[in-house]
Design a protein around this motif. Structure first.
Motif, PDB file in Angstrom:
ATOM      1  N   VAL A 126       1.325  -1.165   0.120  1.00  0.00           N
ATOM      2  CA  VAL A 126       0.333  -0.218  -0.145  1.00  0.00           C
ATOM      3  C   VAL A 126       0.820   1.079   0.016  1.00  0.00           C
ATOM      4  O   VAL A 126       0.315   2.307  -1.082  1.00  0.00           O
ATOM      5  N   GLY A 127       1.740   1.472   0.951  1.00  0.00           N
ATOM      6  CA  GLY A 127       2.898   2.141   0.897  1.00  0.00           C
ATOM      7  C   GLY A 127       3.149   2.685  -0.831  1.00  0.00           C
ATOM      8  O   GLY A 127       2.998   3.883  -0.797  1.00  0.00           O
TER       9      GLY A 127
ATOM     10  N   VAL B 204       0.499   8.294  -5.443  1.00  0.00           N
ATOM     11  CA  VAL B 204      -0.351   9.193  -4.600  1.00  0.00           C
ATOM     12  C   VAL B 204      -0.422  10.286  -4.855  1.00  0.00           C
ATOM     13  O   VAL B 204      -1.055  11.340  -4.956  1.00  0.00           O
ATOM     14  N   ALA B 205       0.655  10.300  -3.748  1.00  0.00           N
ATOM     15  CA  ALA B 205       0.759  11.649  -2.966  1.00  0.00           C
ATOM     16  C   ALA B 205       1.647  12.098  -3.510  1.00  0.00           C
ATOM     17  O   ALA B 205       1.697  13.289  -3.654  1.00  0.00           O
TER      18      ALA B 205
ATOM     19  N   PRO C 110       3.143  12.970  -6.631  1.00  0.00           N
ATOM     20  CA  PRO C 110       2.612  13.983  -7.549  1.00  0.00           C
ATOM     21  C   PRO C 110       2.131  15.649  -7.345  1.00  0.00           C
ATOM     22  O   PRO C 110       2.015  16.669  -7.607  1.00  0.00           O
ATOM     23  N   VAL C 111       1.134  14.915  -5.775  1.00  0.00           N
ATOM     24  CA  VAL C 111       0.740  16.734  -5.098  1.00  0.00           C
ATOM     25  C   VAL C 111       2.166  17.113  -4.955  1.00  0.00           C
ATOM     26  O   VAL C 111       1.835  18.512  -4.984  1.00  0.00           O
ATOM     27  N   LEU C 112       3.222  16.203  -4.308  1.00  0.00           N
ATOM     28  CA  LEU C 112       4.162  17.162  -3.106  1.00  0.00           C
ATOM     29  C   LEU C 112       4.927  17.346  -4.536  1.00  0.00           C
ATOM     30  O   LEU C 112       5.889  18.740  -4.213  1.00  0.00           O
TER      31      LEU C 112
ATOM     32  N   LEU D 295       1.123   4.341  -3.002  1.00  0.00           N
ATOM     33  CA  LEU D 295       0.620   5.619  -2.435  1.00  0.00           C
ATOM     34  C   LEU D 295       1.174   6.482  -2.578  1.00  0.00           C
ATOM     35  O   LEU D 295       1.474   7.697  -2.744  1.00  0.00           O
ATOM     36  N   VAL D 296       2.990   6.250  -2.882  1.00  0.00           N
ATOM     37  CA  VAL D 296       3.781   7.379  -3.029  1.00  0.00           C
ATOM     38  C   VAL D 296       3.363   7.774  -4.753  1.00  0.00           C
ATOM     39  O   VAL D 296       3.669   9.015  -5.092  1.00  0.00           O
TER      40      VAL D 296
ATOM     41  N   VAL E 124      -8.161   3.793  -5.931  1.00  0.00           N
ATOM     42  CA  VAL E 124      -9.129   2.864  -5.371  1.00  0.00           C
ATOM     43  C   VAL E 124      -9.671   1.363  -5.715  1.00  0.00           C
ATOM     44  O   VAL E 124      -9.656   0.869  -4.690  1.00  0.00           O
TER      45      VAL E 124
ATOM     46  N   ILE F 229      -7.951  13.958 -13.295  1.00  0.00           N
ATOM     47  CA  ILE F 229      -7.359  13.794 -12.211  1.00  0.00           C
ATOM     48  C   ILE F 229      -9.120  13.020 -11.387  1.00  0.00           C
ATOM     49  O   ILE F 229      -9.327  12.798 -10.215  1.00  0.00           O
TER      50      ILE F 229
ATOM     51  N   PRO G 171      -7.496   8.313 -10.716  1.00  0.00           N
ATOM     52  CA  PRO G 171      -7.349   8.209  -8.875  1.00  0.00           C
ATOM     53  C   PRO G 171      -8.802   7.073  -8.736  1.00  0.00           C
ATOM     54  O   PRO G 171      -8.378   6.388  -7.669  1.00  0.00           O
ATOM     55  N   THR G 172      -9.831   7.196  -9.433  1.00  0.00           N
ATOM     56  CA  THR G 172     -11.005   6.237  -9.192  1.00  0.00           C
ATOM     57  C   THR G 172      -9.971   4.243  -9.305  1.00  0.00           C
ATOM     58  O   THR G 172      -9.960   3.767  -8.586  1.00  0.00           O
TER      59      THR G 172
END
Ligand SMILES: [Cu+2]
Ligand SMILES: [Cu+2]
Lengths: 274, 694
Positions: free
Chosen positions: A37-38, A44-45, A47-49, A41-42, A90, A82, A86-87
């Motif tokens: 999961v980690g 996921v997070a 691009p924002v970071l 999630l990299v 998930v 966007i 993400p969908t």
């Protein structure tokens, strides 16, 4: 302040007490899941970071070279970008979650050639009572298990709700009065692992810790024999002492325990429930 | 003493209930801290009263503020309450971290029982008496202005909500001085909070404070949902509303549906404790799982009640300080509504470890992750709003940027927690504590602080000091990471939350770092107060009476700062999404109206203060079993409501001439002000008139 300086070295010592240093198949599965999961999630997070500081800085007021289109407010392709990935992530994580939630369900027996060791855990203020129905012995604030054999714990509470947590072996499950819950675990190597109550229950909460001692099957059998021979039964007087609100200075082992104690604790609140 | 006059008069009060008496009899550090806190409350209250008397301010305060039904003043009073409670709860947090850092294989200086009260008050205050009043205050101030309304739908109800919240917060303060608070945490789980395990007054303080607060929030929700549906100015269609209004609407609806389960839960617990019912007891058919379900049926939507308004603030701030239209308005509205609906479908994730079957846990885990999609969409929408904009790094914008980066990390750990097998490992540990602070500090506190900096000039007519704003911002961000990142490590190592002492030397370095972080956060709060002080001192140099210091987009910037009591001399007409911003570019938004009309505003009323104060007294009487006082107060509330129903003359007219005078005074000031370009908007040159680039 020296402790602060030593943080990079000493910091990892803490993690050794947790799932990172897993010692059984359940916790190993959990750690494995953590890593998967980690890693997802990299993406996921990440691009924002990256985007937040880059975009904000590039389009700062002082930068006269950056494009300025104050009326631009929509783009179907960005919208797709966007919502859809993400969908998708998930949905993927959902499948993973479904699989692992069933695989690592605390109620699910651990596959093994050996029958599981049955343990009954009773949450008390502020201690854990462990009953071994097949060995007819009991311990307080010490859980002894054989290495390589599944352990099946049934839990209830003789007082308020508590949570039995053994980070290196299986995580936790609540123990509630009048109800039973279950936890399956197994130790894959010998050692002493920390167990605790994680749900606040008053004055002695912080002291409600216990050792989980995993021994080789032979050493476990020896230990059982030694306890049985110790002539220190869990009689009415000892039971009354244990059930009183208090913190015990040392773990205790009882050579004989009444077979129906667990059922009686359960019934105390259940009788009136029916 | 069990029979006779004393218990009839004072219920179960005895001298031991006073921390001073306890500190005198057993002068331990822990008791002395308790007595010290109580003294601060008493000295503070006496000092405040003395100061007000000295300044002859009582009359002014009562007439202009406490009895006011003006949504703007009510909003400001909510925010003042939030700051007071924030100070107390943050000091408690620091005490807890200091205790934990000093209690590694040692007893430390705060005793277990005192420590348990600390985490219970810290959580209860931060949620119910800091975050809720803060966002309610901002919604109160901003929403009617943004939708072009003169007031809210039910101004009196608004005042009652404020005063019920204030009364409940007062009850929290009284619990410091008389008796003790609950040790059951902010969620007050039975059976621990039942008589069998907590026979003292603590849980009763908790029950009644939370009940008053939740009733107040339900009323606020009803009030603002109605206001937004019914009071929009001509042309303000739903899809033209500023995004903050959308989030205020969704939050209001969540309040209407989410607060009642909490009220029911605390009421049933009160029935258990007062009338011997057995809803959640261990015996006679009680089942605390019912409480867990009710509580989290409130508790999960509650996090979105807390976070949505901040999302609205960020939408306004990012768009304003990027000089750009909001990217993906429709997307943001849909995402907001999706989050509001989904927030009711995930409550079981708060007790994955209660032993229900894997199918149920998996369904709720997946539902939880689903919320990540609309939330992620929102963050991208803000990024694309900055894209091709002209970003100015003002204090509210800095909070928005810090929020986006930090919140995404909290979302990361939230997805981890949504996996039941991983939740088994870290539920009830400091990992969880780190996670929800990681959501709520950027997701609520930063948002409210951004709102505070952004709308302060509108509310008070002068800008806040920029330098101290940045210092405070820096401390909040650095303090957050230092205080909470170690807790993730500790939690993953199995360190339980709510622990007064630790027995693992390996935890030491992390606890030290977290302690330093807590001190930095305290510094952040202190710098906010310094900033306020300096800003008030230098107010004349930073006045923005013309009303538009940030080249604003919404209607609220089209009036003077502070706005007149009636908000709009003439109700605005709206034809687009950013009416004021577009108006400035299309023509003259400051053109004077041809005629003025009389405006009716609600008259002040003492009903709100009376109901709030008597309500708190009722709660206090119930806590201490002072039955005569409880009956008296209950009758008093009924009497106040009946008395108010006889009041016929509830409006006051501001004559057309008066409106004209106020409006022309402002227009003259606008005509005189020099328009300033964006790059000097944080200097004293900014008098509230924005230069419109050709
Ligand atoms: Cu906190
Ligand atoms: Cu939740």
């Amino acid at each position: 302040m020296t402790a602060l300086a030593l943080l990079p070295l000493g910091g990892c010592a803490a993690l050794k007490l947790g799932v990172v240093n897993h010692a059984g198949p359940v916790a190993a599965g959990q750690w494995h899941l953590y890593l998967i999961v980690g890693a997802v999630l990299v993406f996921v997070a990440g691009p924002v970071l990256l985007l937040v500081p880059i975009v904000a800085w590039h389009y700062r007021l002082a930068n006269k070279d950056s494009a300025f289109s104050p009326k631009w407010n929509f783009s179907w392709s960005l919208e797709g970008l966007i919502w859809i990935p993400p969908t998708g992530i998930v949905i993927g994580l959902g499948i993973l979650l479904w699989h692992y939630t069933h695989r690592l369900d605390p109620y699910r027996p651990i596959a093994s050639a050996q029958a599981p060791l049955e343990v009954q855990a009773v949450a008390l203020d502020w201690k854990w009572l462990f009953l071994y129905p097949d060995q007819h012995i009991a311990t307080v604030n010490e859980l002894d298990i054989p290495v390589g054999r599944p352990v099946h714990i049934r839990l209830t509470s003789g007082t308020v709700m508590q949570s039995l947590l053994i980070p290196q072996l299986a995580g936790q499950i609540y123990a509630m009065a009048g109800m039973t819950s279950q936890l399956n675990l197994e130790a894959s190597r010998a050692g002493v692992f920390r167990g605790e109550n994680a749900q606040f229950n008053g004055q002695g909460f912080q002291a409600e810790k216990f050792d989980v001692i995993a021994r080789t099957p032979a050493a476990f059998a020896t230990w059982v024999g030694r306890v049985q021979a110790s002539n220190h039964p869990l009689d009415a007087a000892a039971t009354a002492t244990i059930f009183r609100r208090s913190v015990l200075p040392h773990p205790v082992a009882f050579s004989a325990a009444p077979d129906d104690l667990f059922r009686r604790v359960l019934a105390r609140s259940q009788e009136s429930r029916r | 003493m069990t029979q006779g006059l004393w218990p009839a008069l004072l219920g179960r009060f005895d001298w031991q209930a006073l921390p001073f008496v306890r500190a005198w009899e057993t002068p331990t550090v822990s008791e002395i801290i308790g007595a010290g806190a109580a003294s601060i409350v008493i000295v503070g209250a006496i000092g405040l009263m003395a100061l007000l008397t000295y300044l002859h301010a009582w009359r002014y305060l009562w007439k202009e503020w406490l009895t006011s039904l003006d949504h703007k003043r009510i909003g400001i009073m909510y925010v003042v309450l939030a700051f007071v409670m924030l100070s107390r709860a943050l000091v408690e947090a620091v005490l807890m971290r200091m205790q934990q850092a000093s209690a590694i294989d040692a007893p430390g200086f705060v005793e277990p029982d005192h420590f348990a009260q600390l985490f219970s008050t810290h959580g209860s205050i931060m949620i119910f008496f800091m975050a809720m009043p803060f966002l309610t205050g901002v919604i109160n101030y901003v929403t009617p202005l943004q939708i072009g309304a003169r007031d809210v739908a039910f101004p009196l109800l608004n005042s009652i909500s404020l005063w019920l919240t204030g009364g409940a917060a007062g009850l929290m303060m009284v619990s410091l001085v008389i008796g003790r608070f609950s040790t059951g945490g902010w969620s007050g789980y039975p059976p621990y909070t039942e008589l069998a395990f907590s026979p003292d007054v603590g849980p009763d303080y908790w029950i009644w404070a939370v009940t008053l607060g939740s009733v107040a929030s339900t009323l606020t929700g009803l009030n603002f949902a109605t206001t937004i549906y019914k009071m929009r100015c001509p042309g303000m269609t739903l899809m033209r509303m500023p995004l903050f209004v959308w989030t205020a609407l969704c939050t209001s609806i969540l309040m209407i549906f989410a607060m009642p389960p909490l009220t029911v839960a605390t009421a049933l617990l009160a029935l258990d404790r007062y009338l011997g019912a057995h809803f959640f007891t261990n015996d006679l058919g009680g089942n605390m799982m019912m409480y867990a379900n009710l509580f989290w049926l409130f508790g999960h939507p509650e996090v979105y009640i807390l976070i949505l308004p901040a999302f609205g603030v960020y939408s306004e701030v990012v768009s304003t300080f990027s000089s750009k239209e909001l990217y993906g308005y429709t997307s943001l509205v849909l995402a907001t509504m999706a989050i509001a609906v989904l927030s009711f479908t995930v409550w079981v994730h708060h007790f994955f470890t209660m032993g229900q079957n894997a199918n149920l846990n998996a369904v709720f885990g997946i539902a939880t992750m689903t919320i990540g999609v609309p939330t992620g969409v929102k963050i991208y929408d803000w990024i694309w709003t900055m894209f091709r904009g002209e970003v100015r790094f003002t204090v509210p914008m800095l909070y928005s940027l810090a929020f986006m980066m930090t919140f995404v990390l909290g979302g990361f750990t939230g997805i981890l927690l949504a996996f039941p097998p991983l939740d088994y490992l870290v539920h009830n540990t400091l990992f969880l504590v780190a996670h929800f602070h990681n959501m709520l500090i950027p997701g609520t506190l930063y948002g409210m602080l951004a709102a505070y900096h952004y709308w302060f000039p509108k509310a008070f007519g002068f800008r806040l000091n920029e330098r101290w704003g940045r210092i405070s911002f820096g401390c909040w961000v650095v303090g957050f990471y230092t205080a909470f990142m170690p807790l993730y490590v500790l939690g993953a190592s199995g360190a339980a939350r709510r622990t007064q002492a630790f027995y693992e030397p390996a935890f030491r370095p992390w606890l030290y770092v977290a302690g330093v972080g807590a001190l930095i956060l305290l510094g952040a709060l202190a710098s906010l107060f310094v900033q306020l002080w300096i800003s008030i001192r230098d107010r004349d140099a930073n006045r923005v009476f013309a009303g538009d210091p940030w080249d604003g987009r919404g209607l609220e910037w089209s009036v003077s700062a502070p706005p007149p009591e009636f908000n709009y001399a003439v109700l605005p007409q709206v034809a687009a999404r950013d009416p004021f911003f577009d108006g400035k570019r299309a023509g003259d938004p400051y053109a004077a109206p041809a005629t003025y009309e009389d405006i009716e505003v609600p008259r002040n009323s003492m009903t709100g203060p009376v109901i709030g104060i008597v309500g708190a007294a009722l709660a206090f009487a119930l806590v201490w079993h002072i039955w005569w006082l409880a009956i008296l107060c209950a009758l008093g509330i009924v009497a106040a409501v009946i008395a108010r129903s006889f009041a016929r003359d509830v409006h006051r007219t501001v004559t057309a001439a008066e409106v004209a005078r106020i409006d022309r005074h402002w227009r003259a000031a606008v005509a005189e002000a020099k328009p300033i370009p964006r790059h000097i908007e944080t200097t004293s040159a900014n008098r509230g008139l924005a230069e419109v680039p050709a």
